[in-house]
Write an enzyme that holds these catalytic residues in place. Structure first.
Site, PDB file in Angstrom:
ATOM      1  N   ALA A 425      28.820 -13.854  -2.177  1.00 19.40           N
ATOM      2  CA  ALA A 425      30.102 -14.492  -2.493  1.00 19.40           C
ATOM      3  C   ALA A 425      30.679 -13.975  -3.802  1.00 19.40           C
ATOM      4  CB  ALA A 425      29.919 -16.007  -2.551  1.00 19.40           C
ATOM      5  N   ASP A 450      22.395  -4.535  -2.635  1.00 26.68           N
ATOM      6  CA  ASP A 450      22.025  -5.820  -2.046  1.00 26.68           C
ATOM      7  C   ASP A 450      21.161  -5.511  -0.832  1.00 26.68           C
ATOM      8  OD1 ASP A 450      21.946  -8.390  -0.748  1.00 26.68           O
ATOM      9  OD2 ASP A 450      23.747  -8.930  -1.871  1.00 26.68           O
ATOM     10  N   ARG A 461      32.748 -18.061   2.602  1.00 28.07           N
ATOM     11  CA  ARG A 461      33.015 -17.816   1.185  1.00 28.07           C
ATOM     12  C   ARG A 461      32.884 -16.345   0.804  1.00 28.07           C
ATOM     13  NH1 ARG A 461      28.211 -19.188   2.450  1.00 28.07           N
ATOM     14  NH2 ARG A 461      26.355 -18.562   1.295  1.00 28.07           N
ATOM     15  N   LYS A 474      25.234  -6.053   3.656  1.00 31.01           N
ATOM     16  CA  LYS A 474      26.294  -6.650   2.842  1.00 31.01           C
ATOM     17  C   LYS A 474      26.944  -5.624   1.920  1.00 31.01           C
ATOM     18  CE  LYS A 474      24.928 -11.519   2.557  1.00 31.01           C
ATOM     19  NZ  LYS A 474      24.544 -12.616   1.646  1.00 31.01           N
ATOM     20  N   ASP A 522      21.982 -14.875  -6.677  1.00 28.38           N
ATOM     21  CA  ASP A 522      21.872 -16.296  -6.352  1.00 28.38           C
ATOM     22  C   ASP A 522      20.501 -16.866  -6.676  1.00 28.38           C
ATOM     23  OD1 ASP A 522      20.321 -15.088  -4.452  1.00 28.38           O
ATOM     24  OD2 ASP A 522      21.355 -15.935  -2.718  1.00 28.38           O
ATOM     25  N   ASN A 523      19.689 -16.133  -7.464  1.00 28.03           N
ATOM     26  CA  ASN A 523      18.396 -16.692  -7.836  1.00 28.03           C
ATOM     27  C   ASN A 523      18.034 -16.294  -9.257  1.00 28.03           C
ATOM     28  OD1 ASN A 523      16.058 -14.426  -7.706  1.00 28.03           O
ATOM     29  ND2 ASN A 523      17.643 -13.968  -6.185  1.00 28.03           N
ATOM     30  N   CYS A 578       0.291 -36.829  -3.988  1.00 24.98           N
ATOM     31  CA  CYS A 578      -0.066 -38.086  -3.324  1.00 24.98           C
ATOM     32  C   CYS A 578       1.171 -38.853  -2.860  1.00 24.98           C
ATOM     33  CB  CYS A 578      -0.896 -38.954  -4.261  1.00 24.98           C
ATOM     34  SG  CYS A 578      -2.644 -38.531  -4.228  1.00 24.98           S
TER      35      CYS A 578
END
Length: 1001
Positions: A425, A450, A461, A474, A522-523, A578
């Site tokens: 995007a 990419d 988007r 991409k 994006d990370n 837990c």
């Protein structure tokens, strides 16, 4: 213009937008009809963003013809469009964005019929007098009205959504919740909540209670609270209520807000409060309001914007006449702003296209707080310090940009060498901006990389992609689309992930030639790596990120600012194991558990079982395993390859039915048998106290839709893993109901003495005890392992199912959503629909086109400043939240300095040593030059020397090249340098961080 190529109501396509707006708002937006008048750069941006949001229809209006300068910001126009109507020329390309949206073109004058046949009317290039007329009609007819203009580096937005506009959700944030621990019977009753999480409900908020036992009168009623402590608040008089017993959930209530908008004519005279866009320029908006009026007056008189010094003087004269409040302003600055006010810049179009696009969607849906009613914004800090003299037009697409920055800047943009990391995007928006700005159209080049391919969910988007591009790379697709926008742009597309494994592609030569790096990732992990490379090679980095309506941008300049990695968000708090496995108390817990169950049953365990079929090294590797690890691996092999292998689809149904019984019925019954509802802790307190929720077993019911949908998903996934043929009617509940008649499930028999961990500490202790190595068991385990290996020798491999959230046909989310809701039902937790389950379990990052466009606009302004060599105080890091709306710029922080003796350095420094020194030579160099003692020498992740290691003493006289080759396994045949990280201490044995040391061989 409309088609049916893509169903934009499909949740797999719209999930990222649905995460922002929700279904109800999306439905309202899908019924909205939008008029956009003025298809300059701003109008095209607004149209793009609104069309991607899936409104019902967009009418494009313009009576102007395309000029060459329009191509400098209007990305859907080409040289062949010159002389054509602007709206008609770009309509077909805008229509391709979303075939579900009807696109029409109007080239005649705006009339009442056109205005009143739409839900929202947006004017991007009309005169003020025209807008006053249009607004009067819209205000009377109940049509939402927006006026927006971008004029050089100044822009403004005005909104009028009517006299009683209801904002259903002012900020878009999820309502906050808390778990009650006590409520007092007092005149000013105090509510306390559990203290393991921060109470995020504030003074004045409205809340409601549910699930309160004892004081039941309080349930389902609203209270306005007053905070009285970190985990407490008061709600008023509860003295007449019953005694609180236990339980209770507090939920924040989001109340609607009604806004009363003035019409444009009145709002010009009485503008009310302005939206503050920069608290360092708190007094600017009122001045900009006067400037806007003066500009429009002169524009009306001249029939054009005042693009010359003489006309600019007239603007300032008009400002002084309008300045009844005697506001102070810099005449020279506003003369300069007026002199190129007719220019439309790509970054301005991107920023205001995002803002206005979001205002349109607010008007349609009532989602988020509108701009009320004026926003004036300027970017004068990007202007050259000295007024450029090379601003004369040359009759090309860059004339508007040239008028502001001069031809020298246009040339520098053309010669830029840019590394754009990511083409999602953000990457698509950056390429669009670069194409219109003329980045790398001369001797420069954009390298974009990419490793991802286009998916359906990208289309809402990542606007350079179309449905027929799904499955393609991409970076290649985006690069080709940008080249169509500007055939002169030079782009090299790659499909390599940027990281340590691709440093043969992105090497010293590559990084050394770059002028600027632009992150579109994006990370965080990838961002940090690129950031580290920019620090190492001392290259400027332009960073940005989005989250729904929020975005932030950061400029990183060598030696002048801190780097991206200098400050990171704290890690997201994770629920104790837990809680997830035994005591969940919210839907996030059940979804996390369900996702873990999916991955264990259908991915990681089948993958581990396959290892027995493809590798035979377990006998040797067993010596390094604990007894518990061996037992676990044996169990997986036996369960998934030998004992549990289904023969047909009927076996898969049987497995799913038994899985249901075990997880949602028997396990719960065993838990409540071990810990009954009246169980006490060792301290005599109720065991089932908040946040624990007492569960009830879920008895299987074939007539319950949730039960059957889970069963169908589980059976189909089991079949997929084992390659079992599925019947054609593998989704038909009646098939499963018939099969269930032949499946017998044993009733639950409680087990005594079962140990169930109630804390993570107990759980860890149990796992450690299980994992202890038992030498007496080694021969038996080895024998068992050999038996399993021999037994599985000729078995077929399994087909692990790697989680894919966006494919609704693969049963992945059906299983996870079903398992989560069944567990939620057992624990009395509110269930979640499949979409919400997908958002949480799939960790979907909310994303919308408006925010993405706006973020890249802010970044591109910082690019101008980089080229101009602006002072650090002119640069801005910016945070924006379009939902509020909020724009908050801040100056970048300087890098942290490390001082030692009479020297100082920062993360940007690198010390270079010529020649192949020994370890001792490096130690001597550090002592002589910096008076520091070297204790460790690292090469990457490999320790070449550690003074405390006796074995390393022999290395002290070895050359770094030899150690790098033999110990760190570096190939120095081509790259004749070694980077070292040294551990150093000063004369007081205090650790001193030093820069990377580069040994040039």
């Amino acid at each position: 213009m409309a088609g049916a190529e893509v169903d934009f109501t499909d949740e797999s396509v719209q999930s990222r937008q649905l995460a922002v707006y929700g279904k109800e708002s999306m439905q309202k937006m899908s019924a909205a009809k939008i008029l956009i008048s003025g298809l300059n750069g701003l109008g095209a941006e607004v149209a793009k963003n609104v069309i991607l949001a899936s409104v019902k229809s967009v009418t494009l209006h313009d009576d102007s013809k395309v000029e060459i300068a329009d191509l400098g910001s209007q990305f859907y126009l080409t040289e062949s469009d010159i002389g054509k109507n602007r709206a008609a020329a770009c309509a077909a390309k805008l229509s391709e964005l979303n075939p579900a949206v009807s696109i029409s073109v109007v080239t005649s004058e705006v009339d009442e019929k056109l205005l009143t046949s739409n839900s929202v009317a947006v004017f991007c290039d009309s005169t003020l007098s025209e807008c006053v007329t249009y607004n009067a009609i819209c205000h009377k007819a109940g049509v939402k009205f927006i006026m927006a203009n971008i004029m050089g580096v100044f822009g403004q937005v005005f909104t009028d959504f009517g006299e009683e506009f209801i904002v259903a959700d002012v900020d878009g944030e999820e309502p906050k919740t808390a778990i009650v621990t006590s409520i007092s019977n007092e005149k000013e009753a105090i509510v306390t909540v559990i203290d393991d999480e921060r109470l995020e409900i504030d003074d004045g908020d409205t809340i409601t209670f549910s699930e309160v036992e004892g004081m039941t009168e309080i349930n389902d009623k609203q209270y306005k609270i007053k905070r009285t402590g970190k985990f407490a608040f008061s709600i008023g008089d509860a003295s007449s209520f019953s005694q609180y017993k236990r339980g209770g959930i507090v939920s924040q209530v989001k109340l609607p807000k009604t806004l009363n908008f003035k019409n444009l004519a009145d709002a010009i005279v009485e503008p009310g409060e302005f939206l503050i866009y920069d608290f360092a320029k708190f007094d600017f908006p009122p001045v900009l309001h006067i400037f806007f009026q003066a500009l429009q007056q002169v524009r009306a008189n001249l029939g054009r914007y005042p693009n010359d010094s003489e006309s600019a003087n007239v603007v300032v004269e008009a400002m002084n006449k309008l300045n009844s409040d005697k506001l102070e302003f810099d005449d020279a600055l506003f003369k300069r702003l007026a002199a190129f006010s007719g220019s439309v810049l790509p970054p301005m179009a991107a920023i205001f296209g995002g803002i206005v696009g979001q205002e349109v969607l607010k008007a349609c849906s009532g989602k988020f707080h509108p701009t009320f009613q004026w926003l004036h914004w300027e970017a004068s800090d990007c202007l050259p310090e000295d007024i450029p003299t090379d601003t004369s037009p040359r009759g090309d697409r860059y004339d508007h940009q040239r008028a502001i920055f001069g031809d020298a800047v246009v040339s520098k943009l053309a010669d830029l060498k840019v590394f754009l990391v990511g083409s999602g995007a953000l990457g698509c928006e950056f390429l669009k901006n670069f194409a219109t700005m003329g980045v790398s159209v001369g001797n420069g080049q954009i390298t974009i990389t990419d490793d991802d391919v286009i998916e359906k969910s990208n289309l809402t988007r990542q606007f350079l992609f179309r449905n027929h591009d799904v499955g393609n790379a991409k970076s290649t697709t985006a690069a080709n689309a940008a080249k169509k926008m500007n055939t002169a742009i030079k782009i090299k597309d790659m499909q390599e992930r940027v990281g340590p494994e691709t440093e043969n592609y992105f090497n010293d030569e590559f990084w050394g030639e770059l002028d600027v790096v632009v992150n579109a990732l994006d990370n965080v992990k990838a961002r940090l790596y690129v950031d580290s490379m920019c620090v190492y090679y001392q290259r400027p980095l332009l960073e940005s990120g989005t989250l729904g309506t929020k975005c932030n941008t950061q400029v990183v300049i060598p030696y002048q600012t801190e780097n991206y990695g200098a400050s990171t968000d704290p890690p997201e708090k994770e629920a104790p194991m837990c809680t997830l496995h035994t005591f969940p108390h919210n839907i996030q817990h059940t979804l996390t558990w369900a996702r873990s169950e999916f991955e264990g049953e259908f991915d990681s365990n089948p993958s581990e079982a396959n290892a027995f079929l493809t590798r035979k090294d377990y006998i040797d590797s067993m010596k390094k395993m604990s007894t518990g690890q061996i037992i676990e691996k044996l169990q997986i092999a036996k369960q998934y390859i030998i004992d549990g292998r289904p023969n047909d689809f009927m076996d898969c149904i049987s497995w799913a039915r038994h899985y249901f019984e075990e997880k949602f019925c028997s396990a719960v019954k065993q838990l409540t048998h071990t810990f009954p509802e009246d169980a006490k802790t060792v301290n005599g307190l109720p065991f089932w106290s908040p946040p624990k929720r007492f569960p009830h077993a879920v008895e299987f019911n074939p007539d319950d839709q949730l039960h059957m949908s889970f069963l169908i998903a589980g059976a189909n996934l089991r079949a997929a893993v084992y390659g079992v043929a599925k019947p054609a009617n593998n989704r038909d509940p009646s098939v499963f109901k018939d099969a269930l008649k032949n499946i017998t499930v044993k009733g639950f028999v409680p087990k005594e003495g079962i140990k169930i961990a109630t804390t993570d500490a107990e759980r860890k202790e149990m796992e450690e005890n299980m994992g202890m190595y038992d030498p007496d068991e080694e021969d038996k385990r080895k024998s068992d392992l050999i038996e399993v290996i021999n037994t599985t020798k000729n078995k077929n491999a399994l087909n692990p199912e790697e989680f894919e959230k966006d494919d609704d046909s693969n049963f992945h989310m059906d299983f996870i959503s079903g398992a989560s809701n069944l567990r939620a039902r057992a624990y009395g937790i509110q269930e979640a629909d499949k979409l919400r389950s997908k958002l949480i379990a799939g960790k979907i990052i909310p994303a919308i086109a408006t925010t993405t466009a706006l973020a890249t606009g802010f970044v591109c302004f910082e690019l101008y400043k980089l080229i101009l060599g602006k002072k650090i105080e002119n640069f801005k890091n910016t945070f924006v939240n379009l939902a509020l709306p909020l724009i908050a710029p801040a100056e970048p922080l300087a890098p942290a300095k490390i001082e030692h003796g009479d020297k100082s350095w920062s993360i940007w420094d690198r010390w270079v040593i010529e020649g192949d020194l020994t370890v001792q030579g490096i130690m001597d160099w550090m002592k002589k030059n910096h008076n520091l003692e070297v204790s460790t020498v690292l090469c990457g992740q490999t320790c070449l020397y550690m003074m405390w290691n006796p074995k390393h003493k022999v290395r002290i006289n070895e050359k770094i090249s030899d150690l790098a080759t033999t110990v760190a396994k570096l190939d120095l045949s081509t790259n004749r340098k070694v980077d070292l990280i040294l551990g150093c201490d000063d004369e007081n044995d205090e650790t001193i961080e030093v820069p990377t040391i580069t040994i040039k061989l």
